[in-house]
Scaffold this active site. Structure first.
Site, PDB file in Angstrom:
ATOM      1  N   SER A 102      -8.228  -1.886   1.154  1.00  0.00           N
ATOM      2  CA  SER A 102      -8.416  -0.641   0.418  1.00  0.00           C
ATOM      3  C   SER A 102      -9.598   0.156   1.004  1.00  0.00           C
ATOM      4  O   SER A 102      -9.600   0.470   2.185  1.00  0.00           O
ATOM      5  CB  SER A 102      -8.597  -0.954  -1.068  1.00  0.00           C
ATOM      6  N   HIS A 254      -0.813  -3.337  -4.605  1.00  0.00           N
ATOM      7  CA  HIS A 254      -1.996  -2.969  -3.822  1.00  0.00           C
ATOM      8  C   HIS A 254      -2.847  -4.174  -3.425  1.00  0.00           C
ATOM      9  O   HIS A 254      -3.513  -4.156  -2.395  1.00  0.00           O
ATOM     10  CB  HIS A 254      -2.844  -1.983  -4.627  1.00  0.00           C
TER      11      HIS A 254
END
Length: 273
Positions: A102, A254
């Site tokens: 991320s 994610h």
């Protein structure tokens, strides 16, 4: 028997930095860099699969995890990248591969561009990309005396459980250990003032022109159901990074280091080797 986490601290560029160092003399070094609102805890499933093959350093980026929540540090991605470089220099590590999840992906790219002779390859796990700097109105608001209370209220309202539901596809993965691990750093009230500074200082993500200058091979792994950084961002990064390969995973969100550690570790082993 539960493995003991090798806890370490160093003062790097004036910041008290927490990191975990899994020593494996003679092996290549991997540096794991977590994302926003996270910590080295997010690599807890990946590290056991890789530690026999690499020397691994997993860092808590300030102000997250157990690193210092400084009220004077300039929280830009470029400065955070310099902290990673400074840590490796203090540890006298001459060469390493980066693994960024991320926000950690952008910091990995920044570090590789700043000191290319130090880094061999970059692994991007659902890396942020093409995100603009905060709107001037928000940046201005961070100078208000009580803005940090707004940040605290925003995080409290969403809560750890809600945030975890947003980052994983299979909700059955969420257990008490996971909730505690991701929530514990936010029991330190100083983090909200430091996060206010991060919101104020964070520059935009690297533009296409900078990405196209990246000479390091890049491995990109994405979840097709990523609702935080959609797979379209991964495809765009794949186009901009000159030497890159992209894998997209079905029924994955994610948090790929938690959701698909076996696949991720296998690809890292093949790629870094």
């Amino acid at each position: 028997m539960t493995a003991v986490t090798p806890v370490n601290r160093l003062i790097v560029q004036g910041i008290d930095l927490y990191y975990e160092h899994y020593r494996n003399p003679g092996k290549q070094t991997l540096v794991c860099i977590h994302g926003f609102l996270s910590s080295a805890f997010s690599f807890r499933k990946l590290i056991p699969l890789l530690r026999d093959h690499y020397e691994i350093i997993a860092v808590d980026l300030p102000p997250f995890g157990q690193s210092e929540k400084s009220q004077t540090f300039l929280y830009t991605y470029s400065n955070l990248a310099r902290l990673i470089i400074g840590l490796l220099e203090q540890l006298q590590i001459k060469e390493a591969a980066l693994v960024g999840h991320s926000m950690g992906g952008q910091i990995s790219l920044s570090a590789a561009l700043q000191k290319p002779e130090l880094f061999t390859k970059v692994v991007l796990l659902c890396s942020s990309g093409y995100l603009q700097r905060s709107h001037p109105t928000i940046t201005f608001g961070t100078h208000l005396p009580y803005f940090h209370l707004y940040v605290k209220r925003w995080l409290s309202k969403s809560g750890v459980l809600k945030n975890l539901h947003n980052v994983v596809y299979d909700k059955s993965l969420i257990d008490d250990e996971m909730i505690d691990g991701y929530g514990k750093p936010f029991t330190d009230g100083q983090i909200f003032k430091a996060m206010t500074r991060l919101i104020r200082h964070r520059e935009g993500d690297l533009p296409s022109e900078a990405l196209k200058k990246m000479e390091k091979p890049a491995l990109l792994i994405w979840g097709n159901e990523d609702r935080v950084v959609p797979v379209e961002i991964g495809k765009r990064l794949h186009q901009d990074l000159p030497d890159s390969v992209l894998y997209s995973l079905e029924k994955t969100g994610h948090l790929v280091p938690e959701e698909r550690p076996e696949f991720v570790s296998e690809q890292i082993l093949e790629f870094v080797r």
